[in-house]
Every structure is written in structure tokens, then in C-alpha cells.
Design a protein around this motif. Structure first.
Motif, PDB file in Angstrom:
ATOM      1  N   ASN A 146       0.876  -1.055  -0.058  1.00  0.00           N
ATOM      2  CA  ASN A 146       0.163   0.103   0.028  1.00  0.00           C
ATOM      3  C   ASN A 146       0.876   1.035  -0.064  1.00  0.00           C
ATOM      4  O   ASN A 146       2.220   1.102   0.085  1.00  0.00           O
ATOM      5  CB  ASN A 146      -0.861  -0.122   1.387  1.00  0.00           C
ATOM      6  N   TYR A 147       0.132   2.339  -0.201  1.00  0.00           N
ATOM      7  CA  TYR A 147       1.010   3.499  -0.465  1.00  0.00           C
ATOM      8  C   TYR A 147       0.976   4.361   0.641  1.00  0.00           C
ATOM      9  O   TYR A 147      -0.132   4.318   1.379  1.00  0.00           O
ATOM     10  CB  TYR A 147       0.647   4.328  -1.708  1.00  0.00           C
ATOM     11  N   ARG A 148       2.235   5.032   1.066  1.00  0.00           N
ATOM     12  CA  ARG A 148       2.036   6.447   1.874  1.00  0.00           C
ATOM     13  C   ARG A 148       2.489   7.395   1.450  1.00  0.00           C
ATOM     14  O   ARG A 148       2.886   7.554   0.281  1.00  0.00           O
ATOM     15  CB  ARG A 148       3.036   5.860   3.209  1.00  0.00           C
ATOM     16  N   GLN A 149       2.468   8.634   2.183  1.00  0.00           N
ATOM     17  CA  GLN A 149       2.865   9.843   1.693  1.00  0.00           C
ATOM     18  C   GLN A 149       4.307  10.053   1.086  1.00  0.00           C
ATOM     19  O   GLN A 149       5.129   9.470   1.867  1.00  0.00           O
ATOM     20  CB  GLN A 149       2.606  11.034   2.826  1.00  0.00           C
ATOM     21  N   TRP A 162      -8.035   9.264  -4.816  1.00  0.00           N
ATOM     22  CA  TRP A 162      -7.351   8.316  -3.561  1.00  0.00           C
ATOM     23  C   TRP A 162      -8.324   8.100  -2.454  1.00  0.00           C
ATOM     24  O   TRP A 162      -9.245   9.057  -1.964  1.00  0.00           O
ATOM     25  CB  TRP A 162      -6.246   8.966  -3.281  1.00  0.00           C
ATOM     26  N   GLY A 216      -7.864   6.322   1.408  1.00  0.00           N
ATOM     27  CA  GLY A 216      -6.971   5.646   2.371  1.00  0.00           C
ATOM     28  C   GLY A 216      -5.662   5.599   1.813  1.00  0.00           C
ATOM     29  O   GLY A 216      -4.857   6.502   1.699  1.00  0.00           O
ATOM     30  N   ASN A 217      -5.213   4.162   1.795  1.00  0.00           N
ATOM     31  CA  ASN A 217      -3.952   4.085   1.304  1.00  0.00           C
ATOM     32  C   ASN A 217      -3.667   3.529  -0.227  1.00  0.00           C
ATOM     33  O   ASN A 217      -2.692   3.142  -0.667  1.00  0.00           O
ATOM     34  CB  ASN A 217      -3.114   2.952   2.099  1.00  0.00           C
ATOM     35  N   GLY A 218      -4.599   3.829  -0.831  1.00  0.00           N
ATOM     36  CA  GLY A 218      -4.843   3.604  -2.334  1.00  0.00           C
ATOM     37  C   GLY A 218      -5.278   4.340  -3.167  1.00  0.00           C
ATOM     38  O   GLY A 218      -5.953   5.689  -2.760  1.00  0.00           O
ATOM     39  N   ASP A 220       5.548   7.978  -1.155  1.00  0.00           N
ATOM     40  CA  ASP A 220       6.009   6.710  -1.726  1.00  0.00           C
ATOM     41  C   ASP A 220       5.720   6.629  -3.470  1.00  0.00           C
ATOM     42  O   ASP A 220       4.802   7.147  -3.537  1.00  0.00           O
ATOM     43  CB  ASP A 220       5.248   5.464  -1.187  1.00  0.00           C
ATOM     44  N   GLY A 277      -2.466  -0.157  -4.904  1.00  0.00           N
ATOM     45  CA  GLY A 277      -2.031  -0.145  -3.584  1.00  0.00           C
ATOM     46  C   GLY A 277      -3.149  -0.738  -2.578  1.00  0.00           C
ATOM     47  O   GLY A 277      -2.982  -0.931  -1.390  1.00  0.00           O
TER      48      GLY A 277
END
Length: 655
Positions: A220-223, A336, A338-340, A225, A289
Motif C-alpha cells: 500500500n502507499y503512504r505519503q 485516492w 485511504g492508502n490506495g 511513496d 495499493g
């Protein structure tokens, strides 16, 4: 006002204008000041080998002239100004741009030269004993004054602790008992200017382009990434690199918005991305993600007016080559949650570019992350403004249920691009705490100056387009529903005493200068960081007089829109100083010798640790330590010499 070119001896001032390649404009600032502007009326492009254009520059030094500008009253010169002009032609890179730069070796491990003081080629440098251009006779002149250290060619100077480095006359006090007899290979300079494979240098900053490692896909993605495609490669969009050039394959970071411009000189029609793209190439499959895949949806947009992308000062050549469907802009919207990523849409802007020998093309690329259908609005502080963040403006808006909210908008200044004209100029946001002035040039002819009212109205509309805000946020994180977080912007009317009128070749009262004044105050300090708040903001306009004086032998230049006048905007920040301390008493006002802020000796603070003003320790602990000191003082007084003398006197009196 007249301007003419001369050669040889300096001629006397003259009020007869001569034909030149310069356009002269004047603007009355006040009663005793006139702003004069000289503008070169020719191209600065370097001529090609087969170029037949007479307006290009035959050599890099394009203009080398001396101008004589005279201010006249009637036919009598009043003042003269000598201007020496030296202008070089524009030089553009002929090959494709690259991020590769010259590799400079680390001088710690590989010297740039064995004789750094050798600065003059084929000549002997004084005091440079390692210069091979110096003969034996030259070296005898300064053999005792050679440059020491690595600059003089001594890449491994003898350390001070070596026994051979000190003489018996100037030796320190520890010599020769603590000196060391060691071979020259073992010294603290080992590794400096050293060439070999026996030393492994530590990682250090380098000017080389970083080598990207193989991407590592994430669940998954974060700020920040990087976003990956289904082939485990970076999802890339052209962006600006750290050295100012455009990187065609720059990774896109999650939740990182950007808006960049890439300038390219086209000498032929593009044949590869990013200026020539197809929907199939742009419809990339991206990992969302969240365990799924998202495909980029491409929407095409065709533009006819290319002022935002092509330099408008260069007129297109109909007989030149026509490049069809050139990709002028790529605007990505990434939704986007959440994390995706839930969806990606791309607006591709296409246009036909007419080549006129060569064209300067400005392509635009942007990436915006949307949470739902709304663009997240970034704050400028929490709660106070941070220096360098945009000033937040707003206007009153009515939404459902007749609820009044303040809609955010930006407060802008001019941002000139390309040729600096107002029709191609852009805007940029006002940044808190940064005073700035910017502007653009507006072409005016004599026909415009015959309609002064219309000209003033058009300039006022042009300045009003910088922002529609009627409110300004007092804090960096304002609430759109809370009116207390906003203050009204004061629009100050022009000075009524300024005359407004015009003649056949001039117009006065032109609102050409927009002045923004913002007053702020430090309300509190949180965690050692002062919190700044805007107290007031006012906008006023400075009036100017625009005047055209024709000359040079051609009357057509007076009707052509070749006269330019500046339209400017500026912002100034002022801090309001607040004295939060208690008022001074009459004693402190009259007897300043007892003021601790004005004198080096402060008698009221003689027992400062025992007073309530000392906050370094609890008051009870300070009082206990003070009583202990008093006890020791009394004990020393009783058991010391004074008490002994008292006992001796008492005993003598008793006897």
C-alpha cells in the motif's frame, strides 16, 4: 526626448531624433521624475549558416552600441544620458537535453592537478616553485618564498610533530623530547591527493546524477511513496530535476501534487514522447495499493490558441513545416482513498505547431490528488501563518439551505513569462512574510491614448483579475464557516487630488501599480514557535501618466502597438509591535539608575535567586539553599578571626 547612435567622438546634445533600432518610452512618475525605457526592436537569435534573415545576429556579440539620450524642452536640451549597450545573442542547446553533468573527481583522493598554483599557461607564476614554465633563473628569484602546502605543489607536507620539521631556533618547548621520527608515508595527510586502489573513500555528496535502484513494489502507499505499474516499474510523468532541466521519466509520489513547465526548442517535429504520445502509450496499468489495478483514462483536448505554449513574439511561418497533434500538456487527476488509488484520469492537450526555423515550446505537466471529487486545500500554518506559505483569501458564497460560507481563493501577483507581455503573463500566489514586486508589459499605441477612459477601465480590469478575494484569513488554518477567522480586505480609492485626463498622446490617472499592504501580529508562542496572525489588509492603486513621443523618421511606429508600458503589482508585510509588559512605575521612570534594562549593575537583583522573579528552581528550594548559605556565613563569622579577637578581649577584660 530623443535618442541617437554615434561613433567616434562624443557629439553635442541634440533634440533631433535619429532612426535607430531602439524604441523609447517615457512615463511621468511625479513632477520632477520621468521614467525612460529603451527597448531593442530586433531579434536576438543567432543566425544559422544558411539563414537569409537579416534580422538575426551574425555573431554572438549581437549589439555593441553607445546611445546618447537627451531630455529636451522644446528644441533646447536640458539633460543628457550616455548608455553603453552590450547584448549577446540567445544561445540554445542543439542536441537533446540530459541530466548528465561533468564528473568532478574528489580532490581528497584524486587531485585535479599536481601544481594548483600554476594559473598562467606558458608563463612562470611568481612563488609557484612547481611551475614547469619557470626556469632555474626564475626560481632563484623566489625560491625562499614558495607557496607552502598543497597549493604550492606540496601534496604531503611534513607534519609539525616530525623531528625534521622543527629547527633548533624556532622549536617549541616540547621539542625534541616529544618529536617523532617516522617515515613520510605515515602522516596525517595520507589519503589526501592520493591516487591508488588501497583506500576506499567514504560516501560523500557528489555532483553526479544519482543512479536509481531497482524499484521495490509496496503493498500500500503512504505519503511520498513512488507509484508502481503492473510491470513493477515506476509510474512516471515529466518533472523538473534539481538542476533545472526536465526529467522525462520522473517517478510520481503518492499524494504529491506538482505543476511544472518544460521548455524545449523544436527544430523539427517531435517523434517520441513526451511531445508525441498516443492514447495506447498513456493508458498505463497502475497498482492501486489496495491489491487491484487502475487503468489511466485518457481524454483529449485540442487547442487552437497556442499563446500559453509557444512564444507569441515569434510569428508563425505559413511556409514552414506543420507539426500536427503535438502533446502540449498532460494533466493527471489521481483519486485516492485511504492508502490506495481509486481512479486516474488524464487530460491530454494537443495542438498543431507551425515551425518557423525553430520554435520555443513550453509544455506543461501536472499531477493532482483528489480525495473523492474535491481537491484537498492545503493550509498555510497551524494555527498561525508560516513564512513562505500562501496567503489565503476568500469570498462570500451561499450554498444549500442558504448557508453562507467563505470560499477560499488565492491572492496573486503578476508572474511574467516568455517575452514579459501581459497577454502571456501568469500569476503566482502572495507568500506570507515575503515582500515582492512583479509586473508585465502592455503594448500601447496612439489610438489607445485617444480613449483614456476606456484605457483606464481596461487596466483596472486587468489588475482586478489578479484576485477576486474580498476577505483574507487571519490564521493559517481558517474555518470557512467561522467568520471570525476572516477579515475584510480594504480597497482604498485613488487619491482624488491626482489629476485625471489626457491629451492626444498621453493619458493620466492610469491605475498601473497595484499595492498590497498586509499587517500582521505575533499573538502567541507555541512550542517556541511564534504564531503570526494577519490583522488587516488593504489594496490601493498608484496612478501613472503614460505618454508616447514619436520620432525616428517613421510615423508608422506611432500607430503600431510597439510601445510598451509596465503594469506592476507589489506586496509589503508590516509587523505590528505589541508591548505586553506591565506599565512602568513612577519610580522606574524617574530613577533610571535602578532600571536593570539600562544599567550593567542591577542592585534590585542583588538577591535575585531569593526573589519571585527567579523561575529556574522552585521557590522553596531556593529559600532553603539561601538559609544554608546564611548559616555558613554566620558560622564562619563566629568561628573565624573576628570571634577569636572578641574572646581575647573578653578574657583580657576579665583578668
Amino acid at each position: 526626448m530623443s535618442c541617437f547612435l554615434f561613433a567616434g567622438l562624443l557629439p553635442p546634445p541634440s533634440c533631433v531624433a535619429e532612426p535607430t533600432q531602439w524604441d523609447l518610452t517615457s512615463e511621468v512618475i511625479d513632477k520632477t521624475t520621468v521614467r525612460v525605457q529603451l527597448r531593442l526592436n530586433r531579434s536576438l537569435v543567432l543566425c544559422d549558416n544558411n539563414d537569409t534573415d537579416i534580422d538575426c545576429c551574425p555573431k554572438p556579440l549581437c549589439v555593441l552600441e553607445a546611445l546618447h539620450v537627451s531630455a529636451c524642452l522644446g528644441d533646447t536640451p536640458q539633460a543628457t544620458l550616455l548608455v553603453q549597450v552590450k547584448i549577446y545573442a540567445f544561445l540554445f542547446p542543439t542536441g537533446p537535453q540530459s541530466d548528465n553533468i561533468t564528473v568532478i573527481p574528489n580532490q581528497v583522493y584524486q587531485p585535479l592537478g599536481t601544481c594548483p598554483c600554476n594559473l598562467t599557461p606558458r608563463a612562470c607564476d611568481v612563488r609557484c616553485c612547481c611551475d614547469r614554465d619557470c626556469s632555474l633563473q626564475d626560481l632563484k628569484l623566489f625560491d625562499s618564498k614558495c607557496f607552502p602546502g598543497p597549493f604550492g605543489g606540496q601534496v604531503s607536507p611534513t607534519p609539525d610533530y616530525q623531528c625534521s620539521a622543527q629547527s633548533s631556533e624556532n622549536a617549541p618547548d616540547w621539542f625534541p623530547f616529544l618529536c617523532v621520527n617516522s617515515p613520510s608515508e605515515n602522516n596525517p595527510y595520507l589519503g589526501l591527493f592520493y591516487q591508488g586502489n588501497t583506500i576506499t573513500p567514504k560516501p560523500s555528496p557528489s555532483f553526479q546524477s544519482p543512479v536509481q535502484s531497482a524499484p521495490l513494489p509496496m503493498d500500500n502507499y503512504r505519503q511520498g511513496d513512488p507509484i508502481f505499474t503492473t510491470s513493477n516499474q515506476y509510474f512516471t510523468i515529466p518533472q523538473n530535476s534539481l538542476i533545472g532541466q526536465c526529467a522525462k521519466n520522473a517517478p510520481v509520489g503518492f499524494l504529491d501534487n506538482f505543476n511544472v513547465r518544460c521548455v524545449t526548442r523544436l527544430v523539427s517535429c517531435p517523434s517520441a514522447p513526451p511531445l508525441l504520445t498516443t492514447p495506447a502509450d498513456l493508458s498505463v496499468h497502475v497498482k492501486d495499493g489496495l491489491g487491484g489495478v487502475v487503468t489511466v483514462e485518457v481524454v483529449d483536448k485540442v487547442v487552437v490558441d497556442l499563446k500559453q505554449f509557444v512564444d507569441p513574439s515569434v510569428s508563425p511561418d505559413v511556409s514552414g513545416q506543420l507539426c500536427e497533434n503535438v502533446t502540449l500538456a498532460l494533466d493527471y487527476q489521481l483519486f485516492w482513498r485511504g492508502n490506495g488509488i481509486t481512479n486516474i484520469t488524464l487530460t491530454r492537450t494537443l495542438g498543431n505547431v507551425q515551425l518557423n526555423g525553430s520554435v520555443i515550446l513550453t509544455a506543461r505537466y501536472s499531477s493532482v490528488f483528489l480525495n473523492g471529487d474535491f481537491l484537498s486545500e492545503a493550509n498555510s500554518g497551524n494555527p498561525g501563518y508560516q513564512v513562505g506559505r500562501p496567503v489565503i483569501g476568500g469570498f462570500l458564497n451561499t450554498v444549500d439551505n442558504d448557508t453562507e460560507v467563505i470560499q477560499r481563493t488565492s491572492i496573486n501577483l503578476w508572474r511574467p513569462v516568455n517575452d514579459g507581455m501581459c497577454d502571456s503573463a501568469e500569476t503566482r500566489a502572495v507568500l506570507y512574510g515575503e515582500n515582492s514586486t512583479a509586473g508585465c508589459l502592455l503594448p500601447i499605441n496612439l489610438t489607445n491614448l485617444t480613449q483614456c477612459d476606456l484605457l483606464r477601465e481596461n487596466i483596472a480590469l486587468l489588475q482586478a483579475a489578479l484576485g477576486t478575494a474580498t476577505y483574507v484569513a487571519t490564521r493559517g488554518n481558517p474555518d470557512s464557516l467561522n467568520v471570525a477567522d476572516w477579515v475584510n480586505i480594504t480597497f482604498m480609492a485613488p487619491n482624488s487630488s491626482t489629476p485625471v485626463g489626457g491629451t492626444a498622446s498621453s493619458c493620466s490617472g492610469i491605475p498601473a501599480h497595484q499595492q498590497i499592504h498586509i499587517q500582521s501580529i505575533v499573538t502567541e508562542v507555541l512550542g517556541g514557535v511564534p504564531q503570526r496572525q494577519i490583522q488587516a489588509m488593504d489594496i490601493k492603486y498608484g496612478l501613472s501618466t503614460w505618454k508616447i513621443e514619436c520620432g525616428g523618421g517613421e510615423s508608422s511606429s506611432c500607430t503600431d502597438p510597439s510601445w510598451t508600458f509596465p503594469v506592476t503589482s507589489s506586496v509589503t508585510f508590516t509587523d505590528i509591535l505589541v508591548n505586553t509588559g506591565p506599565p512602568k512605575t513612577r519610580f522606574k521612570i524617574n530613577f533610571t539608575e535602578y532600571d536593570c534594562d539600562r544599567n550593567d549593575v542591577c542592585w534590585p537583583q542583588l538577591a535575585f535567586p531569593l526573589t519571585r522573579y527567579y523561575t529556574g528552581e522552585p521557590y522553596s528550594l531556593c529559600l532553603a539553599k539561601g538559609l544554608i548559605l546564611v548559616f555558613f556565613f554566620l558560622a564562619a563569622s563566629i568561628l573565624g578571626t573576628p570571634w577569636k579577637q572578641i574572646r581575647q578581649a573578653w578574657n583580657s577584660a576579665s583578668l
